[in-house]
Design an enzyme around this catalytic site. Structure first.
Site, PDB file in Angstrom:
ATOM      1  N   THR A   1      25.925 -29.479  14.025  1.00  7.80           N
ATOM      2  CA  THR A   1      27.371 -29.265  14.166  1.00  7.80           C
ATOM      3  C   THR A   1      27.993 -28.600  12.946  1.00  7.80           C
ATOM      4  O   THR A   1      28.914 -27.791  13.082  1.00  7.80           O
ATOM      5  CB  THR A   1      28.064 -30.629  14.400  1.00  7.80           C
TER       6      THR A   1
ATOM      7  N   ASP B   1      20.266 -27.203  17.571  1.00  7.13           N
ATOM      8  CA  ASP B   1      20.918 -28.502  17.724  1.00  7.13           C
ATOM      9  C   ASP B   1      19.820 -29.518  17.437  1.00  7.13           C
ATOM     10  O   ASP B   1      18.681 -29.354  17.900  1.00  7.13           O
ATOM     11  CB  ASP B   1      21.409 -28.635  19.180  1.00  7.13           C
ATOM     12  N   SER B   2      20.112 -30.559  16.692  1.00  4.17           N
ATOM     13  CA  SER B   2      19.020 -31.456  16.277  1.00  4.17           C
ATOM     14  C   SER B   2      18.444 -32.239  17.444  1.00  4.17           C
ATOM     15  O   SER B   2      17.415 -32.900  17.297  1.00  4.17           O
ATOM     16  CB  SER B   2      19.467 -32.387  15.148  1.00  4.17           C
ATOM     17  N   SER B   3      19.062 -32.159  18.603  1.00  7.20           N
ATOM     18  CA  SER B   3      18.453 -32.761  19.794  1.00  7.20           C
ATOM     19  C   SER B   3      17.148 -32.044  20.137  1.00  7.20           C
ATOM     20  O   SER B   3      16.338 -32.562  20.907  1.00  7.20           O
ATOM     21  CB  SER B   3      19.392 -32.656  20.991  1.00  7.20           C
TER      22      SER B   3
ATOM     23  N   THR C   1      23.464 -34.219  13.362  1.00  7.83           N
ATOM     24  CA  THR C   1      23.482 -35.668  13.126  1.00  7.83           C
ATOM     25  C   THR C   1      22.647 -36.455  14.140  1.00  7.83           C
ATOM     26  O   THR C   1      22.217 -37.564  13.851  1.00  7.83           O
ATOM     27  CB  THR C   1      24.928 -36.217  13.163  1.00  7.83           C
ATOM     28  N   ASP C   2      22.426 -35.868  15.323  1.00  3.78           N
ATOM     29  CA  ASP C   2      21.798 -36.671  16.387  1.00  3.78           C
ATOM     30  C   ASP C   2      20.427 -37.219  15.996  1.00  3.78           C
ATOM     31  O   ASP C   2      20.094 -38.356  16.320  1.00  3.78           O
ATOM     32  CB  ASP C   2      21.686 -35.847  17.683  1.00  3.78           C
TER      33      ASP C   2
ATOM     34  N   THR D   1      20.703 -45.026   9.721  1.00  2.10           N
ATOM     35  CA  THR D   1      20.775 -44.875  11.167  1.00  2.10           C
ATOM     36  C   THR D   1      22.160 -44.344  11.543  1.00  2.10           C
ATOM     37  O   THR D   1      23.144 -44.610  10.843  1.00  2.10           O
ATOM     38  CB  THR D   1      20.440 -46.225  11.857  1.00  2.10           C
TER      39      THR D   1
ATOM     40  N   GLN E   1      15.907 -54.943  17.420  1.00  3.49           N
ATOM     41  CA  GLN E   1      17.003 -54.178  18.051  1.00  3.49           C
ATOM     42  C   GLN E   1      18.333 -54.241  17.291  1.00  3.49           C
ATOM     43  O   GLN E   1      19.009 -53.224  17.184  1.00  3.49           O
ATOM     44  CB  GLN E   1      17.204 -54.655  19.493  1.00  3.49           C
TER      45      GLN E   1
HETATM   46  N1  ASP Z   1      24.298 -32.278  18.641  1.00  2.00           N
HETATM   47  C1  ASP Z   1      24.562 -32.081  17.235  1.00  2.00           C
HETATM   48  C2  ASP Z   1      23.223 -32.029  16.519  1.00  2.00           C
HETATM   49  O1  ASP Z   1      22.633 -33.025  16.314  1.00  2.00           O
HETATM   50  C3  ASP Z   1      25.396 -33.198  16.729  1.00  2.00           C
HETATM   51  C4  ASP Z   1      25.783 -33.077  15.271  1.00  2.00           C
HETATM   52  O2  ASP Z   1      25.263 -32.300  14.486  1.00  2.00           O
HETATM   53  O3  ASP Z   1      26.662 -33.852  14.860  1.00  2.00           O
HETATM   54  O4  ASP Z   1      22.781 -30.950  16.183  1.00  2.00           O
END
Ligand code: ASP
Length: 339
Positions: free
Chosen positions: A13, A60-62, A92-93, A165, A279
């Site tokens: 992001t 995107d880190s996804s 951030t993901d 986390t 958890q």
């Molecule tokens: N979907 C974004 C990512 O992880 C979310 C972010 O960066 O906050 O690349």
């Protein structure tokens, strides 16, 4: 002498632009960083010399896979002698996975490697991109040598890379480290906690040789109603080398379901690592605390202690890449098998 820092921009992001299908990675962050620095007194003291390395493609880190952890680690190690520190800009993901992975795969130590990202892209009203970037650069440039390590800087916190986390999708303090004290705080000034030195879960630095294929580590969360059939179908996958079992509370699981426990035992006997983590956000595994946890110990599962799920997954990839077997992995993690 100004500190020399390498900023590795992987995507996320922090540098995204609005597209018709939503926010997507964009390529001009290096220019924004230059502009940021030219704009004036961005840094409180000792402005560092910055170089940027922008990944192609930005992601995107996804979309991060274990091979990207290795790529970032390799880029850092190859340029380790040329810089005083590194800043990794990341979505951030999955940032907590990458930070934990880098704390394993970057075997050279003594220089700060700081990961950060943002909740809103540069240029958006009230974006945290600029402040997080400046904080990360300042931390990388000024971290006391005694605590130089891989860490995450986000919002007001400096956190241990392998205990962090993501706790919020909307707050500016998007990350926390509930299982390990903060390495420092960011307010008007940056306060380091130098007594919180590098704690390395892998006291013997091992060279990672062959990254196991994607899917070698599987993550399974316990929930009321989970069946032995499900566990078996997951653990019978021939690609699997290790299972992270997210158990309840202090490492508890279904103690009356002997079939389930027998399946855990059979999995361990086939040479598959079963690593139990907790958890709750601040959970720590302690098998002996409840009878419901003792079953896992008896079945040969390894206690993950205070490891987060992200740390457990990434450390297993690393230790498997080092070619270790179940007993050696337990020793490396510092927890006794079945403790
Ligand atoms: N979907 C974004 C990512 O992880 C979310 C972010 O960066 O906050 O690349």
């Amino acid at each position: 002498m100004p500190k020399r820092l390498l900023i590795i921009y992987t995507g996320g992001t922090i540098g995204m632009k609005q597209t018709i299908s939503g926010l997507a990675p964009a390529g001009d962050l290096a220019a924004e960083i230059t502009q940021l620095i030219e704009m004036g007194p961005a840094f409180q003291k000792n402005p560092p010399l910055l170089h940027t390395l922008s990944y192609e493609p930005l992601i995107d880190s996804s979309d991060v896979k274990p091979s990207i952890w290795v790529q970032i680690a390799r880029d850092i190690e190859q340029q380790y002698d040329d810089y005083d520190g590194f800043v990794v800009l990341h979505g951030t993901d999955t940032l907590a996975y990458t930070s934990s992975a880098l704390s394993c795969f970057v075997r050279r130590q003594g220089k700060p490697v700081v990961l950060t990202g943002a909740q809103l892209p540069f240029g958006f009203p009230r974006s945290d991109a600029r402040s997080n970037l400046i904080s990360a650069i300042e931390v990388a440039a000024n971290m006391p040598a005694s605590m130089a390590q891989v860490c995450v800087v986000f919002g007001s916190r400096i956190m241990r890379a392998d205990r962090v986390t993501k706790v919020s999708a909307s707050a500016y303090d998007a990350f926390d480290s509930p299982r390990s004290p903060l390495l420092g705080n960011i307010g008007i000034d940056i306060h380091f906690q130098p007594e919180r030195r590098l704690i390395d879960d892998h006291p013997t630095p091992l060279p990672a040789r062959n990254l196991p294929p994607d899917g070698a580590v599987v993550l399974l969360k316990l929930y009321p109603g989970i069946t032995t059939r499900l566990l078996r179908s997951v653990c019978m996958d021939p690609e699997i080398k290790a299972v992270v079992l997210e158990a309840y509370g202090s490492g508890n699981g279904p103690s009356r379901d002997l079939e389930f426990l027998n399946e855990v035992r059979a999995t361990v006997e086939r040479g598959i690592v079963v690593l139990v983590v907790s958890q709750p956000l601040d959970g720590v595994v302690s098998f002996g605390r409840y009878a419901a946890g003792t079953g896992f110990a008896g079945a040969g599962a390894i206690s993950g202690g205070d490891l987060t799920t992200e740390a457990a997954v990434t450390k297993l990839y690393y230790l498997l890449a080092c070619g270790l077997d179940t007993a050696e992995i337990a020793t490396q993690l510092g927890f006794q098998a079945g403790a």
